[in-house]
Motif scaffolding. Structure first.
Motif, PDB file in Angstrom:
ATOM      1  N   ILE A 123      44.046  12.769   5.332  1.00  0.00           N
ATOM      2  CA  ILE A 123      43.907  13.873   4.381  1.00  0.00           C
ATOM      3  C   ILE A 123      43.267  13.335   3.100  1.00  0.00           C
ATOM      4  CG2 ILE A 123      45.158  15.576   3.002  1.00  0.00           C
ATOM      5  CD1 ILE A 123      47.274  15.614   5.206  1.00  0.00           C
ATOM      6  N   ARG A 124      42.072  13.820   2.809  1.00  0.00           N
ATOM      7  CA  ARG A 124      41.365  13.354   1.607  1.00  0.00           C
ATOM      8  C   ARG A 124      41.960  13.990   0.344  1.00  0.00           C
ATOM      9  NH1 ARG A 124      35.995  12.262   0.056  1.00  0.00           N
ATOM     10  NH2 ARG A 124      35.808  11.019   1.977  1.00  0.00           N
ATOM     11  N   SER A 125      42.251  15.295   0.398  1.00  0.00           N
ATOM     12  CA  SER A 125      42.778  15.987  -0.777  1.00  0.00           C
ATOM     13  C   SER A 125      43.656  17.156  -0.350  1.00  0.00           C
ATOM     14  CB  SER A 125      41.642  16.489  -1.680  1.00  0.00           C
ATOM     15  OG  SER A 125      40.918  17.522  -1.030  1.00  0.00           O
ATOM     16  N   ASN A 153      40.056  17.814   4.260  1.00  0.00           N
ATOM     17  CA  ASN A 153      40.798  18.396   3.150  1.00  0.00           C
ATOM     18  C   ASN A 153      41.838  19.354   3.716  1.00  0.00           C
ATOM     19  OD1 ASN A 153      39.242  17.102   1.145  1.00  0.00           O
ATOM     20  ND2 ASN A 153      37.670  18.694   1.262  1.00  0.00           N
ATOM     21  N   LEU A 154      43.080  19.214   3.243  1.00  0.00           N
ATOM     22  CA  LEU A 154      44.138  20.128   3.665  1.00  0.00           C
ATOM     23  C   LEU A 154      44.216  21.266   2.657  1.00  0.00           C
ATOM     24  CD1 LEU A 154      46.587  20.938   5.386  1.00  0.00           C
ATOM     25  CD2 LEU A 154      47.986  19.434   3.950  1.00  0.00           C
ATOM     26  N   PRO A 182      47.493  12.877  -0.943  1.00  0.00           N
ATOM     27  CA  PRO A 182      46.146  12.511  -0.487  1.00  0.00           C
ATOM     28  C   PRO A 182      46.119  11.100   0.095  1.00  0.00           C
ATOM     29  CG  PRO A 182      46.054  13.543  -2.661  1.00  0.00           C
ATOM     30  CD  PRO A 182      47.509  13.290  -2.363  1.00  0.00           C
ATOM     31  N   PHE A 183      45.177  10.891   1.024  1.00  0.00           N
ATOM     32  CA  PHE A 183      44.950   9.604   1.686  1.00  0.00           C
ATOM     33  C   PHE A 183      46.156   9.159   2.507  1.00  0.00           C
ATOM     34  CE2 PHE A 183      42.203   9.679  -2.078  1.00  0.00           C
ATOM     35  CZ  PHE A 183      40.963   9.556  -1.453  1.00  0.00           C
ATOM     36  N   THR A 184      46.840  10.143   3.087  1.00  0.00           N
ATOM     37  CA  THR A 184      47.872   9.877   4.082  1.00  0.00           C
ATOM     38  C   THR A 184      47.442  10.524   5.403  1.00  0.00           C
ATOM     39  OG1 THR A 184      49.126  11.866   3.441  1.00  0.00           O
ATOM     40  CG2 THR A 184      49.702   9.795   2.350  1.00  0.00           C
TER      41      THR A 184
END
Length: 770
Positions: free
Chosen positions: A97-99, A164-165, A121-123
């Motif tokens: 997930i970027r953002s 992106n979520l 983010p980043f997970t």
């Protein structure tokens, strides 16, 4: 999905084995393919099939499960090449997930929504966590009254297996509570029960009070509150159902119905205390408020349980339990209560630890502790310790826990704090009714270098005042109980008849005489040296003025029970000071000044959910002072006399406009018969202020105030403690605790206006509040 992928991998694995993989073959090489972010050595560490081991199908299955358990992969496939004996694990990593984004949230702020979600983010993408966050956001909207909010999620794919979520929110309109009903209530009317609960029907002032808002958690509390209300009045068997909800056809209005089974009222039969006594029973009986023959009151029972529990906990019995055993007599409708005491084991404090204080040194917190390591447990001392740390005003949050230590007979005290910013720099400019245009600057550092000391430099440049002030405060000078305050200043003021320049400083020491909980008594002594220089004096009053050096010693004692030093909502502050200035200290001026400053703060309906009521404060201020020469024939310097009037004393009147006046010549010509009034100030003063302070925009720190002021200054032969001669005013204002200090906009209306006085006086300034 994960289970399906796992099954698919096993199918592929067994297919591979069926077409040539030989059970027991020696593995000469192991490779990982498809991984981008997770390094191969990390994957190799979790599997047992390594170079030099034998190919075992059961072990391969275990290795695949181990890779899945790492939580980073959505697919794992295995192949074995017989020609070179190479075992290959082909993995497909989960989407990163970027953002985190939100769409459709027009009423609620994005930052507030982010605080409700745990995904960062980043997970790696985790559907379970996404569902949890959707539930958390839906619960948040319900608390805010959006009962019909719909929340969906979608992924916006990006390169490199990222996405992106996005939480897509359809807020819909708030559900408003139109009606609240009670069924089965005979003792109390609907209106009486409505007054008790948190939830309110929508009313005319709902935009201000918040009434009509739906909150699921509040309804659950309301059910218990109604039951406790009945128990408070003797109906201890009363039962209250969860409210039934009925939504209107347009799904915007809601009706609530509570079903009540009141039962009958009971009186108190006998009251006794049993169990194991570690405190004499006669002493415990004095803590019990429940009385035989009176109507049963569950509130009093809870109060008794708390008092008895605290008494045992203060003796070291941290796990003390008080069980109210009841015995009913249905014929007489009485209930007998026996408070059964179970002390448990006596417990000592093993270690006191502090966490979260990255800047603040441990000793700053430790010296606020009322309990020490090695002492027996005390609930009162532990709560006092937390209150002391809260009162430092250095932390946004203070949490206290007492986990079990090395044995059941020892506990640790863990203080977890969340530090807030204690350094500030501010500069501003604006219009001020006292100074016209002014520039204000301030550099402040509280908790300097983490030692708990404060340093502040401030400057104010206005049309009538230029002031510079440097202040240093150490509550524990040299790690002792002595407090040190050093102050240096240079102030130039232009008044209507003269200019005054004050240069000097003070150094003071104070010491705590008593400290328990919020109650603190301090005594202090301060030496001050100030050079007062008068200039541009109106010639007709020049004989009234004297410049000179004031060298003085001030003794003080204060009594403080405020819950907070800044913006208190409860408690009081009393201060008595006695200043002696004389030639014995090397100064030119000789006088004695006695002053009393008293302030009281009362929260208004602190448990109310109505914002304008529940967070409001009644504040009262009373101040009086008396100044007199130390020797006959001498006079007190004019600048040491009292001149009330203005925003800091009695609003509705111009600054320094009140007090005794004398007739002086309007011209320097001695033959002129024209005179005018000249305010010479009083040698005594009485000031009374009453304020009702309420929130307007809580998040921004904007508050409203209604006030009533009364007071004046008086001279020899006049008594200040009567209504005669007191000037009175009332008015309203707006206050904003801005980054550059508290801003005050206030309109005062004199109640006993004279012909030459204005109907209204408007004041705007930056300054402290009482």
């Amino acid at each position: 999905m994960r289970r399906f992928l796992g099954i698919l991998s096993f199918v592929l694995l067994w297919t591979q084995m069926a077409f040539g993989a030989i059970e027991g073959s020696l593995i000469k090489d192991v490779q990982i393919q498809g991984n981008r972010r997770i390094e191969s050595p990390a994957i190799l560490r979790v599997i047992s099939s390594q170079k030099g081991t034998r190919y075992r199908s059961t072990q391969i299955q275990t290795d695949v499960r181990s890779i899945f358990r790492m939580g980073y992969f959505q697919d794992v496939q295995v192949s074995f090449n017989e020609s070179n004996a190479r075992l290959t694990f082909s993995v497909k990593e989960k989407t990163v997930i970027r953002s985190i984004q939100f769409s459709g949230n027009e009423e609620e702020d994005t930052e507030d929504l982010k605080e409700e979600t745990l995904i960062k983010p980043f997970t790696y993408l985790n559907q379970g966590k996404i569902r949890r966050d959707v539930d958390a956001l839906r619960a948040y909207y319900e608390r805010e009254g959006y009962y019909l909010t719909e929340i969906r999620t979608r992924l916006d794919p990006l390169p490199n297996n990222e996405a992106n979520l996005i939480f897509e929110i359809e807020e819909n309109k708030k559900v408003e509570i139109e009606q609240i009903h009670f069924v089965g209530n005979q003792v109390f009317t609907d209106d009486q029960l409505k007054d008790v609960i948190f939830t309110k029907e929508k009313g005319f002032l709902s935009f201000l009070t918040g009434s009509g808002s739906f909150e699921d958690m509040a309804l659950k509390r309301d059910r218990e509150i109604v039951r406790q209300w009945y128990g408070h009045h003797g109906y201890i068997k009363a039962r209250v159902s969860d409210p039934r909800l009925q939504l209107s056809r347009d799904k915007q209005r809601l009706s609530l119905t509570f079903v009540v089974d009141e039962g009958e009222a009971y009186k108190v039969g006998t009251v006794d205390i049993g169990g194991e006594f570690v405190i004499p029973k006669s002493k415990l009986e004095k803590m019990v408020s429940l009385e035989s023959g009176k109507t049963v009151d569950t509130w009093i029972i809870q109060k008794d349980i708390q008092a008895l529990s605290t008494a045992y906990m203060d003796e070291g019995y941290a796990y003390a339990n008080v069980i109210p055993r009841d015995s009913y007599d249905e014929d007489s409708k009485t209930v007998s209560i026996n408070y059964f005491l179970q002390p448990g084991k006596k417990v000592r404090i093993e270690e006191i630890r502090f966490t979260g204080n990255d800047t603040t040194r441990d000793k700053v917190l430790r010296r606020e502790m009322s309990i020490l390591e090695g002492e027996y447990y005390s609930a009162t001392k532990i709560q006092e310790s937390k209150a002391n740390i809260d009162r430092l005003a250095l932390f946004e949050e203070v949490r206290l826990t007492t986990p079990r230590a090395s044995t059941d007979e020892r506990v640790d005290v863990v203080i977890d704090v969340k530090e807030k910013s204690t350094g500030s720099f501010s500069i501003g400019a604006g219009f001020n009714t006292l100074e016209s245009f002014q520039v204000i600057g301030q550099v402040q550092r509280r908790n300097l270098f983490g030692y708990g000391v404060d340093l502040m430099l401030s400057a104010r440049l206005g049309g009538r005042t230029q002031a510079f002030n440097l202040q240093y405060r150490d509550e524990h000078f040299l790690d002792t109980k002595w407090g040190l305050t050093v102050n240096a200043f240079n102030i130039e003021r232009a008044f209507s008849d003269f200019d005054l320049t004050s240069r000097g400083g003070t150094i003071g020491f104070d010491y705590p005489l008593y400290r328990k909980g919020l109650r603190r008594v301090r005594a202090g002594i301060t030496y001050g040296l100030v050079d007062q220089n008068l200039s541009n004096i109106r010639s007709t009053v020049e004989n009234l003025f004297d410049s000179g050096l004031t060298s003085s010693v001030t003794l003080s004692i204060s009594h403080d029970t405020r819950d907070r030093v800044f913006e208190p909502s409860s408690g009081s502050y009393l201060s008595l000071t006695q200043e002696f200035a004389g030639r014995i200290f090397g100064g030119d001026n000789s006088f004695s000044k006695s002053e009393l400053d008293a302030r009281w703060y009362f929260p208004v309906a602190p448990n109310s959910r109505i914002p304008i009521i529940g967070k409001s404060v009644l504040a009262f201020h009373f101040g009086t002072g008396y100044v007199a020469p130390l020797r006959d024939g001498e006079r007190v310097p004019l600048f040491e006399r009292y001149f009330p009037g203005g925003i800091f004393t009695i609003r509705g009147f111009p600054i320094r406009s009140l007090g005794p006046e004398i007739q002086v010549a309007s011209s320097s010509d001695p033959t002129s018969l024209v005179t005018s009034d000249f305010n010479v100030g009083g040698n005594k003063q009485v000031i009374f202020n009453a304020e009702y302070i309420f929130p307007i925009i809580s998040a921004a720190g904007i508050k409203g105030v209604f006030f009533f002021d009364m007071g004046n200054a008086f001279d020899n032969g006049e008594t200040p403690f009567t209504l005669a001669g007191q000037r009175q005013s009332t008015g309203f204002g707006i206050r904003w605790f801005s980054p550059i200090g508290p801003l005050r906009f206030e309109w005062g209306f004199p109640l006993d206006r004279k012909e030459d006085e204005s109907f209204v006086a408007f004041d705007f300034t930056i300054g402290s509040l009482f």
